[in-house]
Design a protein around this motif. Structure first.
Motif, PDB file in Angstrom:
ATOM      1  N   SER A  77       0.809  -1.216   0.000  1.00 33.69           N
ATOM      2  CA  SER A  77       0.000   0.000   0.000  1.00 33.69           C
ATOM      3  C   SER A  77       0.841   1.264   0.000  1.00 33.69           C
ATOM      4  O   SER A  77       0.356   2.337  -0.381  1.00 33.69           O
ATOM      5  CB  SER A  77      -0.930   0.006   1.214  1.00 33.69           C
ATOM      6  N   GLU A  78       2.101   1.154   0.403  1.00 40.84           N
ATOM      7  CA  GLU A  78       2.965   2.332   0.442  1.00 40.84           C
ATOM      8  C   GLU A  78       3.692   2.588  -0.875  1.00 40.84           C
ATOM      9  O   GLU A  78       4.285   3.652  -1.054  1.00 40.84           O
ATOM     10  CB  GLU A  78       3.981   2.196   1.580  1.00 40.84           C
ATOM     11  N   CYS A  79       3.639   1.651  -1.802  1.00 40.33           N
ATOM     12  CA  CYS A  79       4.338   1.843  -3.076  1.00 40.33           C
ATOM     13  C   CYS A  79       3.715   2.933  -3.952  1.00 40.33           C
ATOM     14  O   CYS A  79       4.451   3.761  -4.509  1.00 40.33           O
ATOM     15  CB  CYS A  79       4.422   0.520  -3.836  1.00 40.33           C
ATOM     16  N   PRO A  80       2.389   2.989  -4.112  1.00 39.71           N
ATOM     17  CA  PRO A  80       1.822   4.058  -4.962  1.00 39.71           C
ATOM     18  C   PRO A  80       2.136   5.470  -4.469  1.00 39.71           C
ATOM     19  O   PRO A  80       2.605   6.299  -5.262  1.00 39.71           O
ATOM     20  CB  PRO A  80       0.320   3.749  -4.937  1.00 39.71           C
ATOM     21  N   PRO A  81       1.913   5.800  -3.184  1.00 40.19           N
ATOM     22  CA  PRO A  81       2.228   7.171  -2.765  1.00 40.19           C
ATOM     23  C   PRO A  81       3.721   7.479  -2.776  1.00 40.19           C
ATOM     24  O   PRO A  81       4.117   8.618  -3.035  1.00 40.19           O
ATOM     25  CB  PRO A  81       1.657   7.253  -1.342  1.00 40.19           C
ATOM     26  N   THR A  82       4.550   6.479  -2.506  1.00 38.14           N
ATOM     27  CA  THR A  82       5.987   6.714  -2.437  1.00 38.14           C
ATOM     28  C   THR A  82       6.616   6.837  -3.810  1.00 38.14           C
ATOM     29  O   THR A  82       7.480   7.703  -4.040  1.00 38.14           O
ATOM     30  CB  THR A  82       6.679   5.573  -1.664  1.00 38.14           C
ATOM     31  N   VAL A  85       3.432   4.772  -8.508  1.00 35.90           N
ATOM     32  CA  VAL A  85       3.097   3.644  -9.390  1.00 35.90           C
ATOM     33  C   VAL A  85       1.617   3.311  -9.260  1.00 35.90           C
ATOM     34  O   VAL A  85       0.964   3.668  -8.274  1.00 35.90           O
ATOM     35  CB  VAL A  85       3.949   2.408  -9.049  1.00 35.90           C
ATOM     36  N   PRO A  86       1.036   2.613 -10.242  1.00 36.29           N
ATOM     37  CA  PRO A  86      -0.365   2.204 -10.146  1.00 36.29           C
ATOM     38  C   PRO A  86      -0.600   1.328  -8.916  1.00 36.29           C
ATOM     39  O   PRO A  86       0.296   0.608  -8.467  1.00 36.29           O
ATOM     40  CB  PRO A  86      -0.585   1.402 -11.438  1.00 36.29           C
ATOM     41  N   PHE A  87      -1.810   1.378  -8.385  1.00 30.69           N
ATOM     42  CA  PHE A  87      -2.126   0.650  -7.149  1.00 30.69           C
ATOM     43  C   PHE A  87      -1.979  -0.857  -7.313  1.00 30.69           C
ATOM     44  O   PHE A  87      -1.807  -1.575  -6.321  1.00 30.69           O
ATOM     45  CB  PHE A  87      -3.554   0.987  -6.693  1.00 30.69           C
ATOM     46  N   ASP A  88      -2.068  -1.351  -8.541  1.00 32.57           N
ATOM     47  CA  ASP A  88      -2.001  -2.792  -8.747  1.00 32.57           C
ATOM     48  C   ASP A  88      -0.632  -3.277  -9.229  1.00 32.57           C
ATOM     49  O   ASP A  88      -0.490  -4.409  -9.679  1.00 32.57           O
ATOM     50  CB  ASP A  88      -3.086  -3.244  -9.722  1.00 32.57           C
ATOM     51  N   TRP A  89       0.383  -2.444  -9.108  1.00 31.42           N
ATOM     52  CA  TRP A  89       1.743  -2.905  -9.404  1.00 31.42           C
ATOM     53  C   TRP A  89       2.233  -3.857  -8.318  1.00 31.42           C
ATOM     54  O   TRP A  89       2.856  -4.874  -8.597  1.00 31.42           O
ATOM     55  CB  TRP A  89       2.696  -1.708  -9.495  1.00 31.42           C
ATOM     56  N   GLY A 216      18.664   9.953  -8.227  1.00 28.57           N
ATOM     57  CA  GLY A 216      19.611  10.350  -7.187  1.00 28.57           C
ATOM     58  C   GLY A 216      19.266   9.579  -5.928  1.00 28.57           C
ATOM     59  O   GLY A 216      19.451   8.366  -5.849  1.00 28.57           O
ATOM     60  N   ASN A 217      18.738  10.282  -4.944  1.00 24.65           N
ATOM     61  CA  ASN A 217      18.223   9.609  -3.757  1.00 24.65           C
ATOM     62  C   ASN A 217      16.816  10.087  -3.423  1.00 24.65           C
ATOM     63  O   ASN A 217      16.364   9.970  -2.284  1.00 24.65           O
ATOM     64  CB  ASN A 217      19.163   9.836  -2.561  1.00 24.65           C
ATOM     65  N   LYS A 218      16.114  10.592  -4.417  1.00 23.53           N
ATOM     66  CA  LYS A 218      14.837  11.258  -4.172  1.00 23.53           C
ATOM     67  C   LYS A 218      13.653  10.535  -4.820  1.00 23.53           C
ATOM     68  O   LYS A 218      13.765   9.983  -5.909  1.00 23.53           O
ATOM     69  CB  LYS A 218      14.901  12.707  -4.663  1.00 23.53           C
ATOM     70  N   MET A 219      12.512  10.630  -4.128  1.00 24.66           N
ATOM     71  CA  MET A 219      11.266  10.024  -4.604  1.00 24.66           C
ATOM     72  C   MET A 219      10.585  10.987  -5.577  1.00 24.66           C
ATOM     73  O   MET A 219       9.605  11.654  -5.240  1.00 24.66           O
ATOM     74  CB  MET A 219      10.339   9.735  -3.419  1.00 24.66           C
ATOM     75  N   VAL A 220      11.104  11.051  -6.779  1.00 27.90           N
ATOM     76  CA  VAL A 220      10.664  12.085  -7.721  1.00 27.90           C
ATOM     77  C   VAL A 220       9.266  11.837  -8.288  1.00 27.90           C
ATOM     78  O   VAL A 220       8.689  12.721  -8.927  1.00 27.90           O
ATOM     79  CB  VAL A 220      11.669  12.233  -8.880  1.00 27.90           C
ATOM     80  N   ASP A 221       8.715  10.654  -8.064  1.00 22.74           N
ATOM     81  CA  ASP A 221       7.379  10.350  -8.579  1.00 22.74           C
ATOM     82  C   ASP A 221       6.339  10.242  -7.473  1.00 22.74           C
ATOM     83  O   ASP A 221       5.219   9.785  -7.714  1.00 22.74           O
ATOM     84  CB  ASP A 221       7.404   9.035  -9.369  1.00 22.74           C
ATOM     85  N   MET A 222       6.691  10.631  -6.258  1.00 21.22           N
ATOM     86  CA  MET A 222       5.755  10.489  -5.131  1.00 21.22           C
ATOM     87  C   MET A 222       4.473  11.278  -5.377  1.00 21.22           C
ATOM     88  O   MET A 222       4.466  12.300  -6.068  1.00 21.22           O
ATOM     89  CB  MET A 222       6.401  10.972  -3.829  1.00 21.22           C
ATOM     90  N   GLN A 223       3.380  10.774  -4.808  1.00 17.30           N
ATOM     91  CA  GLN A 223       2.096  11.457  -4.932  1.00 17.30           C
ATOM     92  C   GLN A 223       2.054  12.643  -3.976  1.00 17.30           C
ATOM     93  O   GLN A 223       2.448  12.534  -2.813  1.00 17.30           O
ATOM     94  CB  GLN A 223       0.956  10.488  -4.616  1.00 17.30           C
ATOM     95  N   LEU A 224       1.560  13.763  -4.455  1.00 15.63           N
ATOM     96  CA  LEU A 224       1.493  14.984  -3.644  1.00 15.63           C
ATOM     97  C   LEU A 224       0.181  15.010  -2.879  1.00 15.63           C
ATOM     98  O   LEU A 224      -0.695  15.840  -3.117  1.00 15.63           O
ATOM     99  CB  LEU A 224       1.636  16.205  -4.551  1.00 15.63           C
ATOM    100  N   SER A 225       0.035  14.095  -1.930  1.00 13.77           N
ATOM    101  CA  SER A 225      -1.251  13.865  -1.287  1.00 13.77           C
ATOM    102  C   SER A 225      -1.485  14.674  -0.019  1.00 13.77           C
ATOM    103  O   SER A 225      -2.574  14.618   0.558  1.00 13.77           O
ATOM    104  CB  SER A 225      -1.397  12.370  -0.969  1.00 13.77           C
ATOM    105  N   ASN A 226      -0.476  15.412   0.442  1.00 13.43           N
ATOM    106  CA  ASN A 226      -0.671  16.262   1.609  1.00 13.43           C
ATOM    107  C   ASN A 226       0.353  17.399   1.603  1.00 13.43           C
ATOM    108  O   ASN A 226       1.285  17.423   0.782  1.00 13.43           O
ATOM    109  CB  ASN A 226      -0.597  15.459   2.917  1.00 13.43           C
ATOM    110  N   GLU A 227       0.183  18.314   2.519  1.00 14.12           N
ATOM    111  CA  GLU A 227       1.021  19.509   2.553  1.00 14.12           C
ATOM    112  C   GLU A 227       2.499  19.161   2.788  1.00 14.12           C
ATOM    113  O   GLU A 227       3.390  19.776   2.197  1.00 14.12           O
ATOM    114  CB  GLU A 227       0.531  20.461   3.640  1.00 14.12           C
ATOM    115  N   LYS A 228       2.742  18.188   3.644  1.00 13.81           N
ATOM    116  CA  LYS A 228       4.115  17.787   3.927  1.00 13.81           C
ATOM    117  C   LYS A 228       4.834  17.334   2.660  1.00 13.81           C
ATOM    118  O   LYS A 228       5.990  17.708   2.411  1.00 13.81           O
ATOM    119  CB  LYS A 228       4.136  16.650   4.952  1.00 13.81           C
ATOM    120  N   LEU A 229       4.142  16.538   1.836  1.00 14.74           N
ATOM    121  CA  LEU A 229       4.760  16.024   0.619  1.00 14.74           C
ATOM    122  C   LEU A 229       4.930  17.115  -0.433  1.00 14.74           C
ATOM    123  O   LEU A 229       5.886  17.084  -1.208  1.00 14.74           O
ATOM    124  CB  LEU A 229       3.941  14.851   0.077  1.00 14.74           C
TER     125      LEU A 229
END
Length: 268
Positions: A77-82, A85-89, A216-229
């Motif tokens: 469940s943490e792969c899509p927001p991080t 990726v699609p939820f079914d990967w 690099g070392n960054k989650m460049v595809d993360m979902q922008l689902s909250n203010e922190k992100l």
């Protein structure tokens, strides 16, 4: 007797004071990382097979019961927001269905046929991978699932905490992290669960990196689902491009991801 069911190295726990309980639990927990280290070659072998399959459209299924099933669902469940990726990967499946995430479902883990039925609800293709998770290595639900998956031509692996278990024998790529007796005898949510969580972290993180979901070392595809992100994404863009905060923020909002924003900046 299996290692996961063997008697704790400690006794009369109820007579220990709180500090002693904490120190002894911590002492046992420190053994887990070293047990995982011994299995790095096996983890490497499995991931080396997963990555090319997922690059061709394959998915990763985790199947488990109880704590093991919940850990698989957590990682999936943490792969899509991080990684965006699609939820079914990456799909986590637990014996007893979603109701079992919060409350144990009686006898759910004892049906050797149900896991494959659960996987079939998602469909499958020849590039999929099924990883069975069971501390004991004897859970019928998990063993039946990986056997059926292997017979269907899918890649199979497992994470268990006993050597030479039926589950390990049923898959192509077993990972056997033997952490020793639990602090509370048989309570595999403790060291065994920690070991499984560490291995799952290694599998999903390394796979996503090799599939290009980290730069690099960054989650460049993360979902922008909250203010922190959003703030994290803005900082990433500032660090990469040298832009000021407002410009970086606007660029992120316009493009929806750090990757797209940075690529747009350098195309100018």
């Amino acid at each position: 007797m299996s290692t996961t069911e063997s008697t704790s190295l400690y006794d009369n726990l109820e007579q220990m004071d709180i500090r002693s309980l904490l120190e002894n639990i911590n002492r046992e927990d420190q053994k887990v990382a070293f047990a995982v280290e011994k299995e790095i070659p096996s983890i490497d072998a499995l991931i080396s097979q997963i990555v090319p399959r997922m690059s061709k459209g394959g998915r990763l299924f985790y199947i488990g019961a109880g704590t093991s099933g919940r850990l698989g669902i957590l990682d999936a469940s943490e792969c899509p927001p991080t990684y965006g990726v699609p939820f079914d990967w990456v799909v986590g499946i637990i014996a007893g269905g979603d109701a079992a995430i919060r409350k144990a479902v009686e006898n759910a883990e004892d049906d050797p046929l149900q896991a494959w039925k659960d996987i079939m609800e998602f469909g499958f293709n020849e590039n999929d991978t099924v990883i069975g998770i069971a501390a004991s290595g004897t859970t019928p639900y998990v063993i039946g699932g990986v056997k059926a998956a292997r017979e269907a031509g899918l890649l199979t692996g497992c994470i268990t905490c006993n050597n030479g278990s039926p589950l390990a024998e049923a898959v192509e790529y077993p990972i056997q992290v033997v952490v020793g007796p639990e602090f509370v005898t048989g309570s595999t949510r403790m060291k065994s669960g920690t070991a499984q969580k560490l291995v799952l972290n290694m599998i999903s993180t390394t796979t996503m990196i090799k599939l290009g979901r980290v730069k690099g070392n960054k989650m460049v595809d993360m979902q922008l689902s909250n203010e922190k992100l959003v703030k994290r994404g803005t900082r990433m863009i500032m660090e990469t491009t040298g832009l000021d905060e407002k410009t970086a923020f606007d660029l992120l909002m316009n493009h929806g991801s750090v990757r797209a924003a940075v690529e747009s900046f350098y195309k100018k």
